[in-house]
Scaffold this motif. Structure first.
Motif, short mmCIF file in Angstrom:
data_model
loop_
_atom_site.label_atom_id
_atom_site.label_comp_id
_atom_site.label_asym_id
_atom_site.label_seq_id
_atom_site.Cartn_x
_atom_site.Cartn_y
_atom_site.Cartn_z
N ASP A 231 31.41 34.91 53.70
CA ASP A 231 31.25 35.22 55.11
C ASP A 231 29.94 35.96 55.36
N THR A 232 28.97 35.26 55.92
CA THR A 232 27.65 35.85 56.12
C THR A 232 27.64 36.90 57.23
N SER A 233 28.73 37.00 57.99
CA SER A 233 28.80 38.05 59.02
C SER A 233 29.18 39.40 58.41
N LYS A 234 29.67 39.37 57.19
CA LYS A 234 30.02 40.61 56.50
C LYS A 234 28.75 41.27 55.95
N THR A 235 28.82 42.57 55.76
CA THR A 235 27.67 43.29 55.21
C THR A 235 27.52 43.00 53.72
N PRO A 236 26.33 43.15 53.17
CA PRO A 236 26.17 42.99 51.72
C PRO A 236 27.10 43.89 50.92
N ARG A 237 27.36 45.08 51.43
CA ARG A 237 28.26 45.98 50.72
C ARG A 237 29.68 45.44 50.69
N GLU A 238 30.15 44.87 51.80
CA GLU A 238 31.49 44.29 51.84
C GLU A 238 31.60 43.08 50.92
N ARG A 239 30.59 42.25 50.93
CA ARG A 239 30.61 41.05 50.09
C ARG A 239 30.49 41.42 48.61
N SER A 240 29.69 42.42 48.32
CA SER A 240 29.56 42.88 46.95
C SER A 240 30.88 43.45 46.43
N SER A 241 31.54 44.24 47.26
CA SER A 241 32.82 44.81 46.87
C SER A 241 33.85 43.72 46.60
N ALA A 242 33.88 42.69 47.44
CA ALA A 242 34.81 41.58 47.25
C ALA A 242 34.50 40.83 45.95
N ALA A 243 33.22 40.64 45.66
CA ALA A 243 32.83 39.95 44.43
C ALA A 243 33.27 40.74 43.20
N PHE A 244 33.07 42.05 43.25
CA PHE A 244 33.46 42.91 42.13
C PHE A 244 34.97 42.83 41.89
N LYS A 245 35.75 42.86 42.97
CA LYS A 245 37.21 42.79 42.85
C LYS A 245 37.65 41.44 42.32
N LEU A 246 36.99 40.38 42.78
CA LEU A 246 37.34 39.04 42.32
C LEU A 246 37.09 38.88 40.83
N VAL A 247 35.97 39.40 40.37
CA VAL A 247 35.64 39.32 38.94
C VAL A 247 36.71 40.03 38.11
N TRP A 248 37.08 41.24 38.52
CA TRP A 248 38.12 41.98 37.80
C TRP A 248 39.44 41.21 37.80
N TYR A 249 39.82 40.66 38.97
CA TYR A 249 41.08 39.92 39.08
C TYR A 249 41.08 38.72 38.15
N GLN A 250 40.00 37.95 38.15
CA GLN A 250 39.95 36.74 37.34
C GLN A 250 39.97 37.07 35.85
#
Length: 460
Positions: free
Chosen positions: A342-361
């Motif tokens: 979602d490009t409407s989200k801030t880089p910080r929000e997208r970064s946080s989501a990426a970090f959580k996804l990596v841990w989950y996977q």
């Protein structure tokens, strides 16, 4: 015939001398110290902002212990966190350099908030989204690892003998306080952060902390080669503008280096997930050197109070427990992927989501984190992941009151905050979905590993 006899005699003499040399050195404990600059360049991402100023350099420093077993490496890095694949890569490359296995390498960040984040998998996700270099700089991170590995290789050419181990302890006055202030209903009524001007937060008691700094000193005769210092607190005084620095714990560490020329002081942050300086720190710049001086005084006292004892290779024992931490149920991979895209989200929000996804996977794939312990004479050093609550540290010490139990947290940063089970029902930031990526059952899982490791210590 005579020539052959002479050759055989010479060969026998070489083998005899070789065996004698090995017997002379068998049982000797040796140490290699390393101290590598890992300062990012201006403009690189550090925690919450691009680096705009280098106030102090950042370091990765530690020791390699050489014994009759495979080498052991203990490394402390000036970084806010080293997680997931970043954590794996640090250990693997250091192990290769030291001639050991990754399970015998402990890497920990000090968690300064004006220092870099390191996680290669998260960095790659962001690069694919056009966000490379916004929160993670993978090229910088890999260069840091290579430089540290090279420093270790160079150090291995000139190891020093360890004849004695010193164990010391001292109280740190007016630094640490618990961040979570509970109300009469048992819920968090007030968060006391790293800095506070709230009268209620300042006047409240320190709460549950470990007030003591513990120090382990490695001696070569009368020369202290290295001192490992362990204390549990968030290390922030003020932060967030990109002014790169190693904070008040780093200032204390460097002051001790100046006080002990030729001795490497290393600082490891303990279980400080719910501990910070908020009771004693108002966030004004003049408080940073004051907090540093208080930690430095405890380092000095612990060094002066130490009890020295002879040590050999046979006193070193390393134990590993591979542990799968339970994943929080609030992690929804599809939702996280949606935020990342979602490009409407801030880089910080997208970064946080990426970090959580990596841990989950990683967790879903069965990834296990090494929980390790080094036993050396009457000391035990535990190495644990995440932003661990101080209760884990205090419990580990209660399990072996006759031993000096040191704890380094902030190993694999992937799990985020690791709270106690009851904390997940008390509210507050640390146990919130944005902060903790593990389930409440994590306490029983980790405590079982800690108890097994502590009880594996040999009898003295």
């Amino acid at each position: 015939m005579l020539l052959r006899d002479q050759i055989l005699s010479a060969t026998f003499l070489i083998l005899l001398l070789s065996g004698l040399a090995q017997s002379l050195f068998a049982g000797e404990l040796q140490i290699v110290t390393f101290n590598q600059d890992v300062t990012p360049e201006l403009g690189m991402p550090v925690a919450y902002a691009p680096a705009r100023k280098i106030v102090t350099p950042l370091y990765a420093r530690g020791i390699v212990l050489l014994s009759d077993e495979k080498p052991v490496v203990l490394c402390a890095v000036d970084a806010i966190g080293i997680g997931n694949e970043g954590y794996d890569t640090w250990r693997e490359k250091i192990a290769e350099a030291a001639g050991t296995s990754a399970d015998r390498v402990a890497v920990h960040s000090l968690h300064q908030h004006d220092a870099p984040r390191i996680d290669f998998a998260t960095g790659r996700i962001l690069e694919a989204q056009g966000l490379g270099g916004k929160k993670y700089d993978n090229a910088y991170s890999m260069q840091c690892i290579q430089n540290v590995a090279n420093a270790i290789r160079a150090g291995l050419k000139k190891p020093q003998t360890v004849t004695h181990l010193g164990i010391g302890k001292a109280k740190v006055n007016k630094v640490a306080s618990n961040r979570r202030l509970l109300g009469a209903d048992g819920k968090v009524r007030l968060m006391r952060w790293s800095k506070s001007k709230s009268p209620a937060a300042i006047q409240a008691p320190e709460g549950v902390i470990d007030p003591d700094l513990r120090a382990l000193c490695f001696w070569n005769g009368e020369h202290p080669v290295a001192v490992l210092n362990y204390y549990a607190t968030h290390p922030q005084s003020y932060y967030g503008q990109g002014d790169v620095n190693y904070e008040f714990v780093g200032m204390a560490r460097e002051a001790r280096n100046q006080a002990l020329p030729g001795t490497l002081n290393v600082y490891f942050n303990g279980a400080a997930g719910n501990v910070a300086a908020g009771k004693y720190n108002n966030g004004e710049p003049e408080m940073r050197p004051i907090l540093a001086q208080r930690v430095e005084q405890a380092m000095q006292q612990a060094f002066e109070n130490q009890q020295k004892m002879e040590v050999t290779s046979s006193d070193l024992h390393w134990q590993t427990e591979m542990t799968a931490l339970p994943v929080s149920t609030h992690l929804k991979p599809d939702e996280l992927k949606s935020i990342i895209n979602d490009t409407s989200k801030t880089p910080r929000e997208r970064s946080s989501a990426a970090f959580k996804l990596v841990w989950y996977q990683r967790a879903q794939a069965g990834h296990q984190i090494p929980i390790t312990c080094l036993h050396l004479k009457s000391a035990s050093i535990l190495h644990l992941p995440g932003e661990l609550f101080v209760e884990y540290q205090l419990k580990a010490q209660r399990l072996a009151p006759e031993r000096t139990v040191c704890l380094a947290a902030y190993g694999d940063y992937g799990p985020g905050y690791i709270c106690t089970e009851i904390a997940y029902s008390q509210g507050g930031y640390e146990s919130s979905p944005g902060a903790s990526l593990v389930a409440p059952q994590v306490e029983s899982v980790l405590n079982a590993a800690i108890e097994k490791l502590i009880k594996s210590a040999p009898e003295q």
